[in-house]
Design a protein around this motif. Sequence first.
Motif, PDB file in Angstrom:
ATOM      1  N   LEU A   1     -10.567  -6.630   2.360  1.00  0.00           N
ATOM      2  CA  LEU A   1     -10.424  -8.258   2.292  1.00  0.00           C
ATOM      3  C   LEU A   1      -9.271  -8.561   1.198  1.00  0.00           C
ATOM      4  N   LEU A   2      -9.234  -7.561   0.218  1.00  0.00           N
ATOM      5  CA  LEU A   2      -8.325  -7.855  -0.980  1.00  0.00           C
ATOM      6  C   LEU A   2      -6.755  -7.673  -0.144  1.00  0.00           C
ATOM      7  N   GLU A   3      -6.766  -6.685   0.570  1.00  0.00           N
ATOM      8  CA  GLU A   3      -5.483  -6.366   1.026  1.00  0.00           C
ATOM      9  C   GLU A   3      -5.161  -7.592   2.018  1.00  0.00           C
ATOM     10  N   GLN A   4      -6.122  -7.826   2.927  1.00  0.00           N
ATOM     11  CA  GLN A   4      -5.638  -9.043   3.956  1.00  0.00           C
ATOM     12  C   GLN A   4      -5.267 -10.127   3.035  1.00  0.00           C
ATOM     13  N   ALA A   5      -5.793 -10.625   1.767  1.00  0.00           N
ATOM     14  CA  ALA A   5      -5.357 -11.521   1.068  1.00  0.00           C
ATOM     15  C   ALA A   5      -3.955 -11.376   0.494  1.00  0.00           C
ATOM     16  N   LEU A   6      -3.640 -10.316   0.100  1.00  0.00           N
ATOM     17  CA  LEU A   6      -2.431 -10.065  -0.648  1.00  0.00           C
ATOM     18  C   LEU A   6      -1.154 -10.179   0.579  1.00  0.00           C
ATOM     19  N   HIS A   7      -1.584  -9.732   1.713  1.00  0.00           N
ATOM     20  CA  HIS A   7      -0.702  -9.487   2.605  1.00  0.00           C
ATOM     21  C   HIS A   7      -0.219 -11.087   3.140  1.00  0.00           C
TER      22      HIS A   7
END
Length: 286
Positions: free
Chosen positions: A84-90
């Motif tokens: 989920l963190l990666e989704q947000a960063l993207h």
Amino acid sequence: MSKLQSIDIQVLGDFQSLYGKKWPKYSQEYYILRNVIVFSKVEPQLKHINAYTLADQRAKELGLFLILDRYQLFVGCLGYSLELLEQALHQLDWNRGILCSSIPSRYLASVLKVIQAKGLTIEYNHESNLYHLSAEDALQLPIDCPTGFKLKSLSEEDAYLIDQAWPYSQEGSLFFLQRQIRLCPSMGLYDEQTHKLVAWCTRTQDGLLAALQVDNKYKRRGFGSLVVKTLSQDIAALGDDVIAEIYPKNKASSNLFSKLGFQVIDQCYWINTAPATGKFTWPEGQ
């Protein structure tokens, strides 16, 4: 994919309580959330500080946040899976260039993965050790100010000298120093006769000690240790533990903090990405 959404002070407060567990592992996340809340309450007119999470219940349960303070990015996410963190960063806008600031080691792979996927250029990537001292221990540090000198909090006017002497001075750093001196604990040592500032240390928005420096003419007199001890006591008096970050190659500072009882609890990273097009520009307005 869940969408990135802004979050308000109430949600930030809820997230902050989550990071108070397993102390001091998540102390960085705890303090950046706490300070953003305080900044927003004390100076609601401050611009360019934005907090985000995902519109996903799981993200809220994990306290997932991205805080963008002009060009500085701070992140947090509990749990072992950082998908989920990666989704947000993207979904964050990286086009103007971002300084990923004091990123705890547990998030490093996710941040680098997103940077690589976006084809961004990394201008520098520095590792620091995180040194921690409990509030209880900080309050026991002995303070012995030498005759002819005075210890007191820094003033915003001092920020000009500090910024000029700071090795990491850059566009916008004077603004950050002024704001931190205004809103966070700081400490300076002054020559009583000339009123000259001879040693200083500040606290950053994520709770770390920073900008520790001694005027060249006053080195090797224990003044760096003196301002660290005094500032540490002021921070501890607020009920906070004291955290500092030091580059491993900086042996003098590493030895100073170790002698004062600080212990390394983690590593963090500073990663600066270049703007996608053109040159970095400081955000307009305040």
